[in-house]
Motif scaffolding. Sequence first.
Motif, short mmCIF file in Angstrom:
data_model
loop_
_atom_site.label_atom_id
_atom_site.label_comp_id
_atom_site.label_asym_id
_atom_site.label_seq_id
_atom_site.Cartn_x
_atom_site.Cartn_y
_atom_site.Cartn_z
N ALA A 63 50.20 42.44 49.59
CA ALA A 63 49.18 41.74 50.37
C ALA A 63 47.80 42.27 50.01
O ALA A 63 47.60 43.47 49.89
N LEU A 64 46.85 41.36 49.82
CA LEU A 64 45.45 41.73 49.63
C LEU A 64 44.76 41.61 50.98
O LEU A 64 44.75 40.54 51.58
N LEU A 65 44.18 42.71 51.43
CA LEU A 65 43.52 42.74 52.72
C LEU A 65 42.02 42.95 52.52
O LEU A 65 41.60 43.74 51.68
N GLY A 66 41.23 42.24 53.30
CA GLY A 66 39.78 42.40 53.22
C GLY A 66 39.10 41.45 54.17
O GLY A 66 39.68 40.44 54.59
N ARG A 67 37.87 41.75 54.50
CA ARG A 67 37.12 40.90 55.41
C ARG A 67 36.77 39.58 54.73
O ARG A 67 36.93 39.43 53.51
N ASN A 68 36.29 38.62 55.51
CA ASN A 68 35.86 37.35 54.95
C ASN A 68 34.78 37.58 53.89
O ASN A 68 33.84 38.34 54.11
N GLY A 69 34.95 36.93 52.75
CA GLY A 69 33.98 37.07 51.67
C GLY A 69 34.23 38.24 50.75
O GLY A 69 33.46 38.48 49.82
N ALA A 70 35.33 38.97 50.98
CA ALA A 70 35.62 40.14 50.14
C ALA A 70 36.11 39.75 48.75
O ALA A 70 36.07 40.56 47.83
N GLY A 71 36.59 38.52 48.59
CA GLY A 71 37.01 38.06 47.28
C GLY A 71 38.50 37.83 47.12
O GLY A 71 38.99 37.70 46.00
N LYS A 72 39.22 37.76 48.23
CA LYS A 72 40.67 37.56 48.14
C LYS A 72 41.02 36.22 47.50
O LYS A 72 41.85 36.16 46.58
N THR A 73 40.38 35.15 47.96
CA THR A 73 40.65 33.82 47.41
C THR A 73 40.25 33.76 45.94
O THR A 73 40.98 33.22 45.10
N THR A 74 39.10 34.31 45.61
CA THR A 74 38.64 34.30 44.21
C THR A 74 39.63 35.02 43.31
O THR A 74 39.93 34.56 42.20
N THR A 75 40.16 36.14 43.78
CA THR A 75 41.14 36.89 43.00
C THR A 75 42.37 36.04 42.71
O THR A 75 42.84 35.96 41.57
N LEU A 76 42.91 35.39 43.74
CA LEU A 76 44.10 34.57 43.56
C LEU A 76 43.81 33.38 42.65
O LEU A 76 44.64 33.02 41.80
N MET A 77 42.65 32.76 42.82
CA MET A 77 42.29 31.61 41.98
C MET A 77 42.15 32.01 40.52
O MET A 77 42.54 31.27 39.62
N ALA A 78 41.60 33.20 40.27
CA ALA A 78 41.44 33.66 38.90
C ALA A 78 42.79 33.99 38.27
O ALA A 78 43.02 33.71 37.09
N ILE A 79 43.69 34.58 39.04
CA ILE A 79 45.03 34.87 38.53
C ILE A 79 45.75 33.58 38.17
O ILE A 79 46.42 33.49 37.13
N ALA A 80 45.60 32.56 39.02
CA ALA A 80 46.32 31.30 38.83
C ALA A 80 45.66 30.39 37.80
O ALA A 80 46.23 29.35 37.45
N GLY A 81 44.47 30.74 37.33
CA GLY A 81 43.80 29.92 36.32
C GLY A 81 42.94 28.82 36.88
O GLY A 81 42.43 27.99 36.13
N ALA A 82 42.75 28.79 38.21
CA ALA A 82 41.91 27.77 38.81
C ALA A 82 40.43 28.03 38.52
O ALA A 82 39.63 27.09 38.50
N ILE A 83 40.07 29.29 38.32
CA ILE A 83 38.74 29.64 37.82
C ILE A 83 38.94 30.63 36.67
O ILE A 83 39.94 31.35 36.63
#
Length: 203
Positions: A63-83
């Motif tokens: 699990a990736l834990l962090g406050r809003n805006g910490a970059g959790k979604t960006t990390t997942l999107m980059a891993i998946a190739g969406a960005i």
Amino acid sequence: MESRSLTELRLRCAPTRACKRFTLAGSESSTNRLAVSGLTAGYGASVAVRNVTITVGPGEAVALLGRNGAGKTTTLMAIAGAIRPSAGTVEIDGHAVAGQPSYRIARRGLSLVPQGRRIFTTLSVRENLTLASRGGDLAQVYSLFEVLASRAASAGSTLSGGEQQMLAIGRALMTRPRLLLMDEPSEGLAPQVVRSLADLVAR
């Protein structure tokens, strides 16, 4: 946002019979299912995450834990190739995939449940599930989310927020993923469904 704002919580599945019996796909391997090193990504000139390193072995949930805006979604999107990441490496089962199109990464066995669900609202529940299928078990999805079975012919747009979240997760499971990424998976779900989902992840 610096990578230290993300906390990586590793949950290792206990080596019990029940744990092994419900493996979704794939086999035991000494190779990390996912290895991310020095990942940096963002949007245009804005860097959202910097120098993120994550490893996930077979049978692990992380699990990736962090406050809003910490970059959790960006990390997942980059891993998946969406960005596209600007730096770093991503490997799935030892294969380098950083910077590849998302469809190629999906062919390596990765499936992403995105934040915001992103279902096909004009298609029925059944069509959403079967469209994504790569050998997935429709009965298993209906067993996990019984309301989807009762609404199989309903358009995605008619579902509640929680039902749409179930559909997004079910769609990902229909791909029989070797690696499943979920962004805010419990959003909109009833506590009982959240517990069932947690049991599924623990498998």
